[in-house]
Design an enzyme around this catalytic site. Sequence first.
Site, PDB file in Angstrom:
ATOM      1  N   ARG A  63       0.807  -1.223   0.000  1.00 43.31           N
ATOM      2  CA  ARG A  63       0.000   0.000   0.000  1.00 43.31           C
ATOM      3  C   ARG A  63       0.836   1.267   0.000  1.00 43.31           C
ATOM      4  O   ARG A  63       0.566   2.205  -0.754  1.00 43.31           O
ATOM      5  CB  ARG A  63      -0.928   0.020   1.227  1.00 43.31           C
ATOM      6  CG  ARG A  63      -2.204  -0.754   1.045  1.00 43.31           C
ATOM      7  CD  ARG A  63      -2.700  -1.283   2.372  1.00 43.31           C
ATOM      8  NE  ARG A  63      -1.842  -2.380   2.770  1.00 43.31           N
ATOM      9  CZ  ARG A  63      -2.050  -3.653   2.439  1.00 43.31           C
ATOM     10  NH1 ARG A  63      -3.121  -3.985   1.796  1.00 43.31           N
ATOM     11  NH2 ARG A  63      -1.188  -4.591   2.767  1.00 43.31           N
ATOM     12  N   THR A  64       1.827   1.328   0.877  1.00 40.46           N
ATOM     13  CA  THR A  64       2.543   2.594   1.025  1.00 40.46           C
ATOM     14  C   THR A  64       3.298   2.927  -0.257  1.00 40.46           C
ATOM     15  O   THR A  64       3.187   4.028  -0.797  1.00 40.46           O
ATOM     16  CB  THR A  64       3.480   2.531   2.249  1.00 40.46           C
ATOM     17  OG1 THR A  64       2.694   2.170   3.387  1.00 40.46           O
ATOM     18  CG2 THR A  64       4.135   3.879   2.510  1.00 40.46           C
ATOM     19  N   LYS A  91      25.610  -4.687  -3.054  1.00 42.36           N
ATOM     20  CA  LYS A  91      27.081  -4.713  -3.036  1.00 42.36           C
ATOM     21  C   LYS A  91      27.618  -4.107  -1.753  1.00 42.36           C
ATOM     22  O   LYS A  91      28.819  -3.959  -1.580  1.00 42.36           O
ATOM     23  CB  LYS A  91      27.640  -3.933  -4.232  1.00 42.36           C
ATOM     24  CG  LYS A  91      27.171  -4.440  -5.581  1.00 42.36           C
ATOM     25  CD  LYS A  91      27.760  -3.569  -6.690  1.00 42.36           C
ATOM     26  CE  LYS A  91      27.119  -3.893  -8.031  1.00 42.36           C
ATOM     27  NZ  LYS A  91      27.500  -2.909  -9.049  1.00 42.36           N
ATOM     28  N   ARG A 112      11.355   3.614   2.917  1.00 39.97           N
ATOM     29  CA  ARG A 112      11.026   2.772   4.081  1.00 39.97           C
ATOM     30  C   ARG A 112      12.260   1.956   4.401  1.00 39.97           C
ATOM     31  O   ARG A 112      12.956   1.487   3.487  1.00 39.97           O
ATOM     32  CB  ARG A 112       9.856   1.846   3.729  1.00 39.97           C
ATOM     33  CG  ARG A 112       9.654   0.737   4.745  1.00 39.97           C
ATOM     34  CD  ARG A 112       8.425  -0.086   4.462  1.00 39.97           C
ATOM     35  NE  ARG A 112       7.220   0.646   4.785  1.00 39.97           N
ATOM     36  CZ  ARG A 112       5.988   0.124   4.724  1.00 39.97           C
ATOM     37  NH1 ARG A 112       5.824  -1.132   4.333  1.00 39.97           N
ATOM     38  NH2 ARG A 112       4.932   0.844   5.040  1.00 39.97           N
TER      39      ARG A 112
HETATM   40  C1  NCD Z   1       1.980  -1.186   8.098  1.00 44.34           C
HETATM   41  C2  NCD Z   1       3.467  -0.958   8.222  1.00 44.34           C
HETATM   42  O1  NCD Z   1       4.219  -1.183   7.269  1.00 44.34           O
HETATM   43  O2  NCD Z   1       3.858  -0.504   9.292  1.00 44.34           O
HETATM   44  N1  NCD Z   1       1.552  -1.390   6.784  1.00 44.34           N
HETATM   45  C3  NCD Z   1       1.194  -0.295   6.041  1.00 44.34           C
HETATM   46  O3  NCD Z   1       2.006   0.537   5.706  1.00 44.34           O
HETATM   47  N2  NCD Z   1      -0.097  -0.151   5.738  1.00 44.34           N
HETATM   48  C4  NCD Z   1       1.417  -2.166   9.062  1.00 44.34           C
HETATM   49  C5  NCD Z   1       1.999  -3.554   9.124  1.00 44.34           C
HETATM   50  O4  NCD Z   1       2.888  -3.916   8.368  1.00 44.34           O
HETATM   51  O5  NCD Z   1       1.531  -4.303   9.982  1.00 44.34           O
END
Ligand code: NCD
Length: 315
Positions: A63-64, A91, A112
Amino acid sequence: LGVSGLGTDAWTGKDVLSILDFSRPDLELLFETTDRFVGLPDRVPKTLADRIAATAFFEPSTRTRLSFTTAALKLGAKVIDLSPDVSSVLKGESLPDTIRMLESYADMIIMRHPSEGAALLASEVSGVPIINGGDGSQHHPSQAMLDLYTIRSLKGGVDGLRYAIVGDLRYSRTAASFLYGLTRYRPGSVYLVSPDGLRLRNEVRETIGALGLKAEQLDSLDPILDKVDVIYMNRIQKERFPDPNEYEKVKGSYRITRSTLSNAKDAIVLHPLPRLNELAYDVDGLPNAAYMKQARFGVPVRMALLHLVMGGGER
Ligand code: NCD
């Protein structure tokens, strides 16, 4: 799309590392901008037409990553993606060096990473805004923003409501970020519902306490089911348990089903997703189930966020 009467300085050119970096008026500006995108699905202004967004996800994401990508594309930006498993990360290239490259290609970096503070570190070497799509158990600001937007849309506001935040409160960055977001509002009550081994970490408890947010800890949702307006479920973050035996002890320790919710009246059920067995599929058909709507709000909220960070509020 500028919103009169509200400042945009908190957004333009800024990093989005934590929801704590934003005040209530900043969040209101985001939500009003989101309303405009939701209201104009076929006439989206291409305010990012000359921009490039980079995504860099060092942890799994559906999703993100894809809703940020969709948001950027809808606003006319082009998107480049660093796939860590086929890049020089493999690497052994360091995060700062990787970020220095991306900032020379792109106007914004959406990232992320499994390490706490990774987005902050990236922001220290990057000349372009860093948008934190999750750093370890710490922050996930855009998730909390879309959670609050969902509540505002479905319940008419955030103030005065009664909240149960349920599950792995120890490792869920979504639970921590949501609580940080609630400090900008005046909730009626906040219940933290988790098994013993998954309580909120001290640092989060202390931060929200210092900001005046009172929260009551409980072991079970049952006694408060008919007293809450929002039930925010969270997945057990298996990947963050240093000791697999600890995970074995708590796995399956909380779950809601259609029958659990029979006393829940019109409480809405939120979940950042992905769900595992803590949220049964038979809840999907109930009017309480709001998590798919919540996930869909990810695109317009992230459009508004990128639009404001790229200076759109000033046009
Ligand atoms: C969450 C995350 O990555 O923290 N997912 C998301 O971004 N919707 C929640 C999760 O992974 O449990």
